[in-house]
Design an enzyme around this catalytic site. Structure first.
Site, PDB file in Angstrom:
ATOM      1  N   GLY A 239       0.773  -1.232   0.000  1.00  0.00           N
ATOM      2  CA  GLY A 239       0.000   0.000   0.000  1.00  0.00           C
ATOM      3  C   GLY A 239       0.804   1.281   0.000  1.00  0.00           C
ATOM      4  N   PRO A 273       5.222  -4.581  -0.350  1.00  0.00           N
ATOM      5  CG  PRO A 273       7.271  -3.473  -0.527  1.00  0.00           C
ATOM      6  CD  PRO A 273       6.577  -4.594   0.194  1.00  0.00           C
ATOM      7  N   GLY A 274       4.136  -3.509  -3.563  1.00  0.00           N
ATOM      8  CA  GLY A 274       4.155  -3.855  -4.984  1.00  0.00           C
ATOM      9  C   GLY A 274       4.358  -2.597  -5.799  1.00  0.00           C
ATOM     10  NE  ARG A 275      -0.530   1.576  -6.089  1.00  0.00           N
ATOM     11  CZ  ARG A 275      -1.594   1.327  -6.855  1.00  0.00           C
ATOM     12  NH1 ARG A 275      -1.657   1.777  -8.088  1.00  0.00           N
ATOM     13  NH2 ARG A 275      -2.618   0.654  -6.373  1.00  0.00           N
ATOM     14  CE1 TYR A 315      -9.241  -1.049  -9.931  1.00  0.00           C
ATOM     15  CE2 TYR A 315      -7.205  -0.605 -11.112  1.00  0.00           C
ATOM     16  CZ  TYR A 315      -8.040  -1.488 -10.448  1.00  0.00           C
ATOM     17  OH  TYR A 315      -7.656  -2.784 -10.307  1.00  0.00           O
ATOM     18  CB  CYS A 341     -15.302  -2.882 -30.186  1.00  0.00           C
ATOM     19  SG  CYS A 341     -14.415  -3.009 -31.727  1.00  0.00           S
ATOM     20  CD  GLU A 342     -16.268  -2.993 -23.922  1.00  0.00           C
ATOM     21  OE1 GLU A 342     -17.020  -2.255 -23.267  1.00  0.00           O
ATOM     22  OE2 GLU A 342     -16.371  -4.222 -23.951  1.00  0.00           O
ATOM     23  CE1 TYR A 370      -1.402  -4.691  -8.307  1.00  0.00           C
ATOM     24  CE2 TYR A 370      -0.656  -2.470  -7.828  1.00  0.00           C
ATOM     25  CZ  TYR A 370      -0.882  -3.764  -7.427  1.00  0.00           C
ATOM     26  OH  TYR A 370      -0.584  -4.141  -6.138  1.00  0.00           O
TER      27      TYR A 370
HETATM   28  N1  LLP Z   1      -0.580  -7.211   0.008  1.00  0.00           N
HETATM   29  C1  LLP Z   1      -1.879  -7.485  -0.191  1.00  0.00           C
HETATM   30  C2  LLP Z   1      -2.568  -8.411   0.718  1.00  0.00           C
HETATM   31  C3  LLP Z   1      -2.562  -6.881  -1.258  1.00  0.00           C
HETATM   32  O1  LLP Z   1      -3.857  -7.148  -1.456  1.00  0.00           O
HETATM   33  C4  LLP Z   1      -1.886  -5.992  -2.119  1.00  0.00           C
HETATM   34  C5  LLP Z   1      -2.559  -5.383  -3.258  1.00  0.00           C
HETATM   35  C6  LLP Z   1      -0.519  -5.736  -1.869  1.00  0.00           C
HETATM   36  C7  LLP Z   1       0.096  -6.356  -0.784  1.00  0.00           C
HETATM   37  C8  LLP Z   1       0.292  -4.815  -2.713  1.00  0.00           C
HETATM   38  O2  LLP Z   1      -0.209  -3.522  -2.617  1.00  0.00           O
HETATM   39  P1  LLP Z   1       0.624  -2.279  -3.239  1.00  0.00           P
HETATM   40  O3  LLP Z   1       1.892  -2.108  -2.438  1.00  0.00           O
HETATM   41  O4  LLP Z   1       0.906  -2.605  -4.664  1.00  0.00           O
HETATM   42  O5  LLP Z   1      -0.287  -1.123  -3.091  1.00  0.00           O
HETATM   43  N2  LLP Z   1      -5.003  -3.196  -9.491  1.00  0.00           N
HETATM   44  C9  LLP Z   1      -5.073  -2.086  -8.560  1.00  0.00           C
HETATM   45  C10 LLP Z   1      -4.352  -2.402  -7.270  1.00  0.00           C
HETATM   46  C11 LLP Z   1      -4.863  -3.656  -6.579  1.00  0.00           C
HETATM   47  C12 LLP Z   1      -4.096  -3.966  -5.336  1.00  0.00           C
HETATM   48  C13 LLP Z   1      -4.446  -5.299  -4.812  1.00  0.00           C
HETATM   49  N3  LLP Z   1      -3.739  -5.685  -3.629  1.00  0.00           N
HETATM   50  C14 LLP Z   1      -4.500  -0.864  -9.235  1.00  0.00           C
HETATM   51  O6  LLP Z   1      -4.179  -0.924 -10.424  1.00  0.00           O
HETATM   52  O7  LLP Z   1      -4.403   0.214  -8.615  1.00  0.00           O
END
Ligand code: LLP
Length: 413
Positions: A239, A273-275, A315, A341-342, A370
């Site tokens: 997050g 962390p992902g994003r 989103y 086509c949307e 993502y």
């Molecule tokens: N841990 C859990 C349990 C999660 O559900 C998520 C993301 C993360 C970690 C990683 O979160 P981050 O650090 O990336 O914020 N597709 C959407 C985002 C969906 C996130 C789902 N869960 C977008 O494009 O914004």
């Protein structure tokens, strides 16, 4: 947004020290381009911010944000661990060289075959989200003759101030267990002889804007953990936010680390962390196919759409758009639309582009997270290739080739 990795030299967009146009000449469009150097810098920033605040956190990169093998390999080689949410992500992480013990396996609806695969491989933690699941994991561990380490995912009943689509911590969400349910499970830990209850997991949403809310959620997890001395680990989720627009003010990683340090003291800490690791290390480059004026509107129609990057359509997310080669000319205010086509296949309702013409390449910025992972073959569109700029900043390669029409039918009779 432009940054150290994606920047202009005179009027040409560069990815590190590589001119983006030179990549397009051999790979074409649409194409994702990632800076591995930037990905590493982002990873070190998070690791060091927590370390600096006195938290020796294990950084489990959330592979759902971008699971390209080249990215996973680079992060794993740098010491990152992985957070996986499906059997497929575990498989990818192992292919990329992750040690099974370093994996967290999370997810609200893990299937029996995914759980069995995870346990056979020896994943470090399974984060459980419902009572039936713990009974199932216990049963499967028994049949495999192992004891499985697990965390319990807390639903802290906090509605994070983020996009409603990516908030997960409010009581009505499908995620996690209430504090009461977790207490009930932990007070009957002996009923699960094949489980090692080690952690409490909490993740209240993505793109978190408010450190205080995150601290509150982690505090609830810590207070719960404190009642059960067998709990030694706090997995505090992902997050960490990223700015998508200039002027967007967000808490820094260090703000999170410093505010969380006193709360998690004494526990082993996992982060997911992902994003924050990949978003600003990637762009999607697309070519203008047509410019069309209709009614009071102008449309710039490009060769990428919701099939390549669905975030704006799903989103209402914002991605900055910038030309690969800047040039003079009059400014056109237009909608930026894809070919699908949307009528929802719109990247931006109104952008200003200078001197834009058919054949120009445009970059959608901050597209490393993502983006490709959510791409689809809708309209029988082959998914785009992914190019990585190597950590030296000078050389590059195609990390995943462009799909072909033959790929589209390869799985069918
Ligand atoms: N841990 C859990 C349990 C999660 O559900 C998520 C993301 C993360 C970690 C990683 O979160 P981050 O650090 O990336 O914020 N597709 C959407 C985002 C969906 C996130 C789902 N869960 C977008 O494009 O914004």
């Amino acid at each position: 947004m432009l940054n150290d990795a994606f920047h202009y030299r005179t009027d040409s967009l560069y990815a590190d020290s590589v001119r983006v146009n030179s990549i397009l000449q051999s790979v074409g469009t649409p194409v994702y381009i990632y800076s591995l150097k930037r990905i590493l810098t982002n990873y070190y920033t998070i690791r060091d911010a927590f370390f600096g605040a006195g938290i020796h956190a294990h950084v489990h990169y959330s592979a759902k944000a971008n699971a390209n093998l080249a990215i996973l390999r680079t992060l794993i080689a740098a010491g990152a661990q992985i957070d996986a949410v499906s059997g497929g992500e575990i498989y990818r992480a192992l292919q990329a060289g992750a040690s099974p013990k370093s994996l967290v396996f999370a997810g609200v609806g893990k299937t029996v075959s995914e759980l069995r695969y995870a346990m056979e491989q020896g994943v470090g933690w399974i984060n459980g989200e419902n009572i039936e699941e713990f009974s199932l994991i216990d049963h499967l561990a028994g049949t495999l003759g192992i004891r499985q380490q697990v965390s319990l995912r807390l639903n802290p009943n906090i509605a994070a101030k983020t996009l409603p689509h990516i908030a997960t911590g409010h009581g009505g969400a499908k995620f996690g267990l209430s504090a009461d349910a977790i207490s009930r499970i932990l007070s009957r830990a002996a009923d699960y002889p094949h489980l090692i209850f080690d952690g409490i997991h909490v993740h209240i949403g993505s793109q978190l804007h408010d450190v205080t809310e995150t601290v509150q959620a982690v505090q609830l997890a810590r207070d719960l953990a404190a009642e059960f001395p067998i709990i030694q680990t706090l997995d505090i989720g992902g997050g960490i936010p990223v700015a998508y627009s200039p002027g967007e003010t967000l808490p820094d990683v260090r703000d999170f680390a410093e505010a969380l340090a006193p709360v998690v003291a004494g526990y082993q800490v996992l982060l997911e962390p992902g994003r924050r690791i990949v978003a600003d290390a990637g762009i999607l480059v697309t070519e203008v196919q047509y410019i069309k004026h209709q009614g009071d509107e102008s449309f710039v129609i490009v060769d990428a759409g919701m099939t390549e990057l669905i975030r704006p359509m799903l989103y209402n997310a914002h991605h900055e758009v910038t030309p690969v080669e800047r040039k003079p000319g009059s400014i056109l205010h237009a909608q930026l639309v894809g070919p699908v086509c949307e009528s929802t296949d719109v990247f931006a309702q109104r952008i200003a582009l200078q001197g834009v013409e058919r054949g120009d390449a445009l970059a959608l910025l901050t597209a490393g997270a993502y983006g490709m992972v959510m791409a689809s073959n809708y309209n029988a569109r082959p998914r785009p290739p992914e190019v990585v700029i190597h950590p030296n900043g000078e050389t590059w390669s195609v990390a995943r080739r462009r799909e072909t029409w033959a790929d589209l039918t390869a799985l069918e009779e």
